[in-house]
Design a protein around this motif. Structure first.
Motif, PDB file in Angstrom:
ATOM      1  N   VAL A 241      25.695  17.418 -36.955  1.00  0.00           N
ATOM      2  CA  VAL A 241      27.015  16.490 -36.828  1.00  0.00           C
ATOM      3  C   VAL A 241      26.592  15.021 -36.711  1.00  0.00           C
ATOM      4  CG1 VAL A 241      28.978  15.705 -35.631  1.00  0.00           C
ATOM      5  CG2 VAL A 241      28.131  18.074 -35.591  1.00  0.00           C
ATOM      6  N   PHE A 242      25.623  14.555 -36.162  1.00  0.00           N
ATOM      7  CA  PHE A 242      25.293  12.983 -36.024  1.00  0.00           C
ATOM      8  C   PHE A 242      24.375  12.731 -37.466  1.00  0.00           C
ATOM      9  CE2 PHE A 242      26.698  13.394 -31.752  1.00  0.00           C
ATOM     10  CZ  PHE A 242      26.890  12.123 -31.306  1.00  0.00           C
ATOM     11  N   GLN A 246      25.520   9.814 -39.672  1.00  0.00           N
ATOM     12  CA  GLN A 246      24.561   8.673 -39.949  1.00  0.00           C
ATOM     13  C   GLN A 246      24.697   8.300 -41.574  1.00  0.00           C
ATOM     14  OE1 GLN A 246      20.699   9.273 -38.123  1.00  0.00           O
ATOM     15  NE2 GLN A 246      20.583   7.120 -38.019  1.00  0.00           N
ATOM     16  N   ARG A 247      24.569   9.643 -42.260  1.00  0.00           N
ATOM     17  CA  ARG A 247      24.422   9.393 -43.562  1.00  0.00           C
ATOM     18  C   ARG A 247      25.648   8.624 -44.147  1.00  0.00           C
ATOM     19  NH1 ARG A 247      22.888  15.005 -43.511  1.00  0.00           N
ATOM     20  NH2 ARG A 247      25.173  15.487 -44.194  1.00  0.00           N
ATOM     21  N   GLU A 248      26.846   8.894 -43.480  1.00  0.00           N
ATOM     22  CA  GLU A 248      28.179   8.287 -44.156  1.00  0.00           C
ATOM     23  C   GLU A 248      28.479   7.138 -43.532  1.00  0.00           C
ATOM     24  OE1 GLU A 248      30.401  12.662 -45.359  1.00  0.00           O
ATOM     25  OE2 GLU A 248      30.924  11.557 -43.496  1.00  0.00           O
ATOM     26  N   TYR A 265      27.074   7.134 -31.767  1.00  0.00           N
ATOM     27  CA  TYR A 265      27.876   6.878 -32.644  1.00  0.00           C
ATOM     28  C   TYR A 265      28.851   6.006 -32.342  1.00  0.00           C
ATOM     29  CZ  TYR A 265      31.663   7.777 -36.302  1.00  0.00           C
ATOM     30  OH  TYR A 265      32.900   7.446 -36.846  1.00  0.00           O
ATOM     31  N   ARG A 266      29.404   5.024 -33.187  1.00  0.00           N
ATOM     32  CA  ARG A 266      30.403   3.974 -32.497  1.00  0.00           C
ATOM     33  C   ARG A 266      31.507   3.719 -33.826  1.00  0.00           C
ATOM     34  NH1 ARG A 266      28.634  -0.919 -31.783  1.00  0.00           N
ATOM     35  NH2 ARG A 266      30.287  -1.572 -30.146  1.00  0.00           N
ATOM     36  N   GLU A 282      24.983  11.574 -28.378  1.00  0.00           N
ATOM     37  CA  GLU A 282      24.446  12.798 -28.972  1.00  0.00           C
ATOM     38  C   GLU A 282      23.483  13.390 -27.818  1.00  0.00           C
ATOM     39  OE1 GLU A 282      21.136  14.574 -32.341  1.00  0.00           O
ATOM     40  OE2 GLU A 282      21.366  12.485 -31.849  1.00  0.00           O
ATOM     41  N   ARG A 283      23.898  14.605 -27.591  1.00  0.00           N
ATOM     42  CA  ARG A 283      22.986  15.487 -26.558  1.00  0.00           C
ATOM     43  C   ARG A 283      21.906  16.237 -26.925  1.00  0.00           C
ATOM     44  NH1 ARG A 283      26.090  18.071 -21.779  1.00  0.00           N
ATOM     45  NH2 ARG A 283      24.009  17.467 -20.643  1.00  0.00           N
TER      46      ARG A 283
END
Length: 488
Positions: A241-242, A246-248, A265-266, A282-283
């Motif tokens: 998911v992260f 990050q890519r987008e 993520y912000r 992220e965990r």
């Protein structure tokens, strides 16, 4: 798979009266077995209440298992509250992930639940909810009550109570501010609801906060942000998911920082009452079978947006999914079985802003960043690299009337295209395909992520019907394994 985890109404609702009674008994017996084994897989799928104590719980409650004859089952916390039961202070049943049914289902009940979760009843009343659904208020009331045991007002009331408890236990805000931030019309209504739901005064609820929540009060203010744990059921693969976020990430609107496994993520959000900046951590690794959470912090200009912003994050991170049902189905496919085994609990990410997602999917990342810099509203107080809100559809439609983006923005602005949580997915796809420059592949992306459809895949003969009703998840497994090109 148990019938109460299937999309849509369980089969026993369609049986004759004699069979209906037998099926109901078997259905409730299977639920009782989940309660007796304290099976966290079903937290949020149903609730049980104990007649002798007047308390309702989640299935995994660690308290002594009540006798079967003393147990009643409810589809929602609101239904349990409406029958006079109060929330268990030990297992906090109002804090569980939402039922996966509401995201899966495309019928009026599923659409209504998504809209109620987004705060529509608090903002527009039952009449506004009915208009969005295309039904009369009486029809909406009847359908929700018949299936869930509670109408839209009761469901919204339960949600407000949960929001109030979170604010009471995690912030040091005055009770009066919390009352209105939670969506209550008056302090008296707030006090009465808290007493009815938790059998305690607001002060008592605040005093009963877990140690971790009490420790956060000193830093939890509107300016410092409200810390929350966004619960999910079952294992959760945060890494993919992260990776996608990050890519987008869109410059000025989003950022992903930190090393893999500890990323943050912000992003900025335009909300019904004002604006906000949200952050989610992220965990590392796959969390346990009983479920877990993602840590978040919400900086909101107006705390009345708390419920809406939480629901939008839940859709973005697909936190209300049922990974057991998804993995059971896809794991039976020879091609997908090793992928499911390697990544149990893989999610199908959504979006925090459906209109924004549609524009980005059509325009592409570079063009979307240009739109942000030209037409996005600058934040009054930039926060690091976060400087803008994504431009509103009406602004884009007026600024760039020619071309596909302008046509899409105009359709969003005038309501020809609806992508809100209660939109009909088939109607929305037809409206998308009517936009010049929109192809079936892009429309499928929008349907999957903006509308949260778990069973959409790009038009491709290699996507078999045997993956239904979880084709969106199947494609994500292939992408995560590198067996499906990102731009295929």
């Amino acid at each position: 798979m148990s019938d109460f985890r299937q999309p849509g109404p369980p089969d026993w609702r369609r049986l004759d009266s004699v069979t209906d009674t037998a099926q109901r008994t078997a259905h409730e017996d299977s639920r009782y077995e989940a309660v007796r084994s304290r099976d966290a897989r079903f937290d949020g799928a149903f609730f049980f209440a104990v007649r002798t104590t007047g308390i309702y719980c989640r299935p995994s409650c660690p308290a002594v298992t009540p006798k079967r004859r003393n147990v009643r089952f409810f589809a929602t916390a609101a239904a349990a509250q409406g029958s006079g039961f109060r929330a268990c202070r030990r297992c906090r049943p109002d804090a569980v992930p939402g039922s996966a049914d509401w995201n899966v289902r495309a019928d009026v009940v599923g659409r209504a639940m998504r809209l109620i979760g987004d705060g529509v009843v608090d903002r527009e009343g039952v009449a506004g909810l009915a208009v969005r659904l295309g039904y009369s208020a009486r029809q909406v009331q009847r359908q929700l009550t018949a299936e869930l045991g509670a109408g839209p007002v009761a469901l919204a009331r339960a949600q407000r109570a949960h929001t109030a408890r979170v604010l009471l236990q995690t912030t040091g805000l005055p009770v009066t501010e919390i009352a209105f931030a939670s969506g209550f019309a008056s302090v008296r209504q707030f006090n009465d609801t808290i007493r009815a739901v938790y059998a305690a005064t607001p002060s008592d609820v605040r005093a009963a906060a877990p140690a971790a929540d009490r420790a956060s009060r000193h830093t939890a203010t509107p300016s410092a942000g409200v810390p929350l744990r966004l619960a999910h059921r079952g294992p959760y693969q945060a890494g993919p998911v992260f990776d996608l976020l990050q890519r987008e990430a869109l410059a000025g609107v989003e950022e992903v920082s930190g090393p893999p496994g500890r990323r943050r993520y912000r992003r900025t959000l335009r909300l019904p009452y004002s604006t906000g900046i949200v952050a989610v951590e992220e965990r590392t690794g796959v969390q346990g079978n009983g479920g877990g959470w993602l840590d978040a912090r919400l900086h909101l200009t107006d705390l009345r947006d708390l419920t809406t912003s939480v629901q939008r994050l839940r859709r973005l991170f697909d936190l209300d999914a049922d990974p057991y049902a998804v993995d059971e189905r896809l794991g039976a496919d020879p091609r997908l079985a090793p992928l499911v085994a390697a990544r149990p609990g893989l999610r199908s990410p959504g979006t925090a802003d459906p209109g924004e997602l549609a524009v980005r999917a059509l325009a592409g990342r570079a063009a979307a960043e240009r739109l942000v810099q030209r037409y996005g509203k600058a934040l009054d107080a930039p926060c690091g690299t976060l400087t803008h809100l994504f431009p509103e559809p009406a602004v884009l439609a007026a600024a760039e009337p020619d071309g596909p983006v302008g046509a899409l923005a105009a359709a969003l602005a005038d309501g020809t295209l609806r992508l809100d949580p209660g939109a009909d997915r088939d109607d929305a796809e037809r409206a998308l395909l009517a936009v010049p420059g929109m192809d079936a592949r892009t429309a499928a992306v929008v349907r999957t992520r903006a509308l949260g459809d778990p069973d959409t895949a790009p038009p491709d003969p290699t996507v078999p019907d045997s993956w239904r009703p979880w084709r969106s998840y199947a494609v994500n497994h292939l992408r995560a394994a590198g067996d499906w090109e990102q731009d295929r």
